[in-house]
Design a protein around this motif. Sequence first.
Motif, PDB file in Angstrom:
ATOM      1  N   GLN A  10      23.627  38.524 -18.686  1.00  0.00           N
ATOM      2  CA  GLN A  10      22.196  38.755 -18.917  1.00  0.00           C
ATOM      3  C   GLN A  10      21.495  37.470 -19.341  1.00  0.00           C
ATOM      4  O   GLN A  10      20.399  37.159 -18.866  1.00  0.00           O
ATOM      5  N   LEU A  11      22.113  36.714 -20.230  1.00  0.00           N
ATOM      6  CA  LEU A  11      21.506  35.462 -20.685  1.00  0.00           C
ATOM      7  C   LEU A  11      21.354  34.473 -19.533  1.00  0.00           C
ATOM      8  O   LEU A  11      20.328  33.793 -19.422  1.00  0.00           O
ATOM      9  N   GLU A  13      21.025  35.273 -16.390  1.00  0.00           N
ATOM     10  CA  GLU A  13      19.960  35.790 -15.538  1.00  0.00           C
ATOM     11  C   GLU A  13      18.588  35.488 -16.130  1.00  0.00           C
ATOM     12  O   GLU A  13      17.679  35.048 -15.425  1.00  0.00           O
ATOM     13  N   TYR A  14      18.421  35.707 -17.431  1.00  0.00           N
ATOM     14  CA  TYR A  14      17.142  35.418 -18.082  1.00  0.00           C
ATOM     15  C   TYR A  14      16.801  33.931 -18.003  1.00  0.00           C
ATOM     16  O   TYR A  14      15.651  33.563 -17.783  1.00  0.00           O
ATOM     17  N   LYS A  15      17.793  33.099 -18.176  1.00  0.00           N
ATOM     18  CA  LYS A  15      17.572  31.649 -18.086  1.00  0.00           C
ATOM     19  C   LYS A  15      17.129  31.273 -16.674  1.00  0.00           C
ATOM     20  O   LYS A  15      16.201  30.483 -16.497  1.00  0.00           O
ATOM     21  N   ILE A  17      15.615  33.214 -14.485  1.00  0.00           N
ATOM     22  CA  ILE A  17      14.254  33.724 -14.300  1.00  0.00           C
ATOM     23  C   ILE A  17      13.246  32.780 -14.954  1.00  0.00           C
ATOM     24  O   ILE A  17      12.241  32.403 -14.352  1.00  0.00           O
ATOM     25  N   LEU A  18      13.504  32.386 -16.178  1.00  0.00           N
ATOM     26  CA  LEU A  18      12.601  31.499 -16.907  1.00  0.00           C
ATOM     27  C   LEU A  18      12.440  30.162 -16.189  1.00  0.00           C
ATOM     28  O   LEU A  18      11.332  29.686 -15.979  1.00  0.00           O
ATOM     29  N   SER A  21      10.595  30.566 -12.615  1.00  0.00           N
ATOM     30  CA  SER A  21       9.351  31.326 -12.545  1.00  0.00           C
ATOM     31  C   SER A  21       8.226  30.450 -11.997  1.00  0.00           C
ATOM     32  O   SER A  21       8.153  29.261 -12.302  1.00  0.00           O
TER      33      SER A  21
END
Length: 150
Positions: A10-11, A13-15, A17-18, A21
């Motif tokens: 998850q981390l 994936e979030y990284k 995305i950030l 973006s």
Amino acid sequence: MRESGSLEQQLLEYKAILEHSGSAVVCTRNRRVYRCNPRAEALFGWPAGTLVGQRDRVFYPDSAACEALREQARAALSVGETLDIEMQLARRDGSGFVAHLIGRAIDPAAPGQGAVWIVRDITQEVDARESSAQLLREQQLISRTPKPVS
């Protein structure tokens, strides 16, 4: 063990995305930038890795604009609301642009933990809106002007 692998995934994936973006994302805490994505650095004209640690004042054309946003943000974020506004911001070189800002407390129950800001340069959109409004006003004026009698 599976749980930590899931959290690590998850981390990552979030990284991703950030970092990828198309919108500028800035995280602030105690009036300082503590995280941002490459799009934010590019939008505000900061070299890679140099925006983190800067005071929030660097985003505004003057201290009055900075304080005005702080007051609006405090009022909204402290009660768990999202702040959604358009305002003038500044790049590192001092040039200005019209921004659409969306701000939200990272933890609405503890707004002091920081906020996440999504920033978009909408200067061209605002210029187009103003041009359209001006054309409409001119057309209305022309249509109200009495025609000469021949």
